[in-house]
Design a protein around this motif. Structure first.
Motif, PDB file in Angstrom:
ATOM      1  N   LEU A  55       6.792  19.802  -7.452  1.00  0.00           N
ATOM      2  CA  LEU A  55       5.738  20.468  -6.677  1.00  0.00           C
ATOM      3  C   LEU A  55       4.517  19.568  -6.506  1.00  0.00           C
ATOM      4  O   LEU A  55       3.812  19.681  -5.504  1.00  0.00           O
ATOM      5  CB  LEU A  55       5.352  21.798  -7.321  1.00  0.00           C
ATOM      6  CG  LEU A  55       6.384  22.906  -7.145  1.00  0.00           C
ATOM      7  CD1 LEU A  55       5.967  24.146  -7.925  1.00  0.00           C
ATOM      8  CD2 LEU A  55       6.602  23.224  -5.674  1.00  0.00           C
ATOM      9  N   PRO A  59       4.457  19.782  -2.385  1.00  0.00           N
ATOM     10  CA  PRO A  59       3.954  21.160  -2.459  1.00  0.00           C
ATOM     11  C   PRO A  59       4.625  22.050  -1.414  1.00  0.00           C
ATOM     12  O   PRO A  59       4.940  21.594  -0.318  1.00  0.00           O
ATOM     13  CB  PRO A  59       2.462  21.012  -2.155  1.00  0.00           C
ATOM     14  CG  PRO A  59       2.141  19.567  -2.350  1.00  0.00           C
ATOM     15  CD  PRO A  59       3.406  18.809  -2.104  1.00  0.00           C
ATOM     16  N   GLY A  60       4.843  23.302  -1.786  1.00  0.00           N
ATOM     17  CA  GLY A  60       5.392  24.267  -0.839  1.00  0.00           C
ATOM     18  C   GLY A  60       6.899  24.384  -0.845  1.00  0.00           C
ATOM     19  O   GLY A  60       7.471  25.072  -0.011  1.00  0.00           O
ATOM     20  N   ARG A  92       2.558  31.460  -5.864  1.00  0.00           N
ATOM     21  CA  ARG A  92       3.482  31.764  -4.772  1.00  0.00           C
ATOM     22  C   ARG A  92       2.962  33.007  -4.088  1.00  0.00           C
ATOM     23  O   ARG A  92       2.436  33.908  -4.745  1.00  0.00           O
ATOM     24  CB  ARG A  92       4.895  32.068  -5.284  1.00  0.00           C
ATOM     25  CG  ARG A  92       5.602  30.903  -5.896  1.00  0.00           C
ATOM     26  CD  ARG A  92       7.063  31.212  -6.199  1.00  0.00           C
ATOM     27  NE  ARG A  92       7.224  32.303  -7.160  1.00  0.00           N
ATOM     28  CZ  ARG A  92       8.373  32.886  -7.445  1.00  0.00           C
ATOM     29  NH1 ARG A  92       9.473  32.508  -6.843  1.00  0.00           N
ATOM     30  NH2 ARG A  92       8.448  33.841  -8.340  1.00  0.00           N
ATOM     31  N   ARG A 105       3.194  26.321  -5.116  1.00  0.00           N
ATOM     32  CA  ARG A 105       2.214  25.231  -5.194  1.00  0.00           C
ATOM     33  C   ARG A 105       1.636  25.201  -6.611  1.00  0.00           C
ATOM     34  O   ARG A 105       1.522  26.227  -7.267  1.00  0.00           O
ATOM     35  CB  ARG A 105       1.086  25.449  -4.199  1.00  0.00           C
ATOM     36  CG  ARG A 105       1.572  25.466  -2.769  1.00  0.00           C
ATOM     37  CD  ARG A 105       0.422  25.502  -1.773  1.00  0.00           C
ATOM     38  NE  ARG A 105       0.919  25.646  -0.422  1.00  0.00           N
ATOM     39  CZ  ARG A 105       1.497  24.688   0.288  1.00  0.00           C
ATOM     40  NH1 ARG A 105       1.643  23.495  -0.230  1.00  0.00           N
ATOM     41  NH2 ARG A 105       1.928  24.904   1.511  1.00  0.00           N
TER      42      ARG A 105
END
Length: 153
Positions: A55, A59-60, A92, A105
């Motif tokens: 992450l 990220p995401g 989340r 994230r």
């Protein structure tokens, strides 16, 4: 009843403990044990640590993507994400914008925990790498990648 001939081993070896698969598994088990030890001191498991690392890099990512990348089932990946979320290390959304994916994230606490544990984990990898002559490391990495690719079909 005739006895079928024994299959030929994939390479010459005195016994199974000298086969590539056995030695790979032995190395993996030793790595996992060493990582478990240092991560336990930071209140993390190997899948949790791997999730934090991924992450930080991407990220995401969704649960499904993280599960594949950390070598766990989607169900286990969801348990890992819930644990990290409950610990305040990731966020989340409560619902998915579209489909079922809920991108994860790192939180500031997650980034801090990752930074605190990275040196210990990287020291484990350094111990591994020091066991190999420096000029052979790149070839080993390439060989391991080729082995994984050959078995993914």
């Amino acid at each position: 009843m005739s006895k079928s001939p024994s299959p030929e081993p994939p390479h010459p070896a005195q016994d199974v403990t000298q086969h590539v698969g056995y030695l790979l598994k032995r190395a993996q088990a030793a790595l996992r044990g060493a990582m478990d030890k240092v991560l336990r001191e930071h209140g993390l498991t190997v899948p949790q640590y791997a999730t934090l690392e991924l992450l930080a890099l991407r990220p995401g990512m969704s649960n499904a993507d993280l599960a594949r990348a950390t070598f766990v089932t989607r169900q286990s990946g969801n348990v890992v994400l819930r644990g990290l979320q409950d610990a305040g290390l990731i966020t989340r959304p409560a619902t998915a914008d579209h489909g079922r994916a809920r991108p994860a994230r790192l939180t500031e606490e997650g980034r801090a925990r990752l930074a605190a544990v990275q040196a210990a984990v990287y020291a484990v990898e350094q111990r591994m790498v020091r066991a190999i002559p420096p000029q052979r490391v790149a070839a080993l990495l390439a060989d391991l990648d080729r082995i994984a690719t050959a078995l993914e079909d």
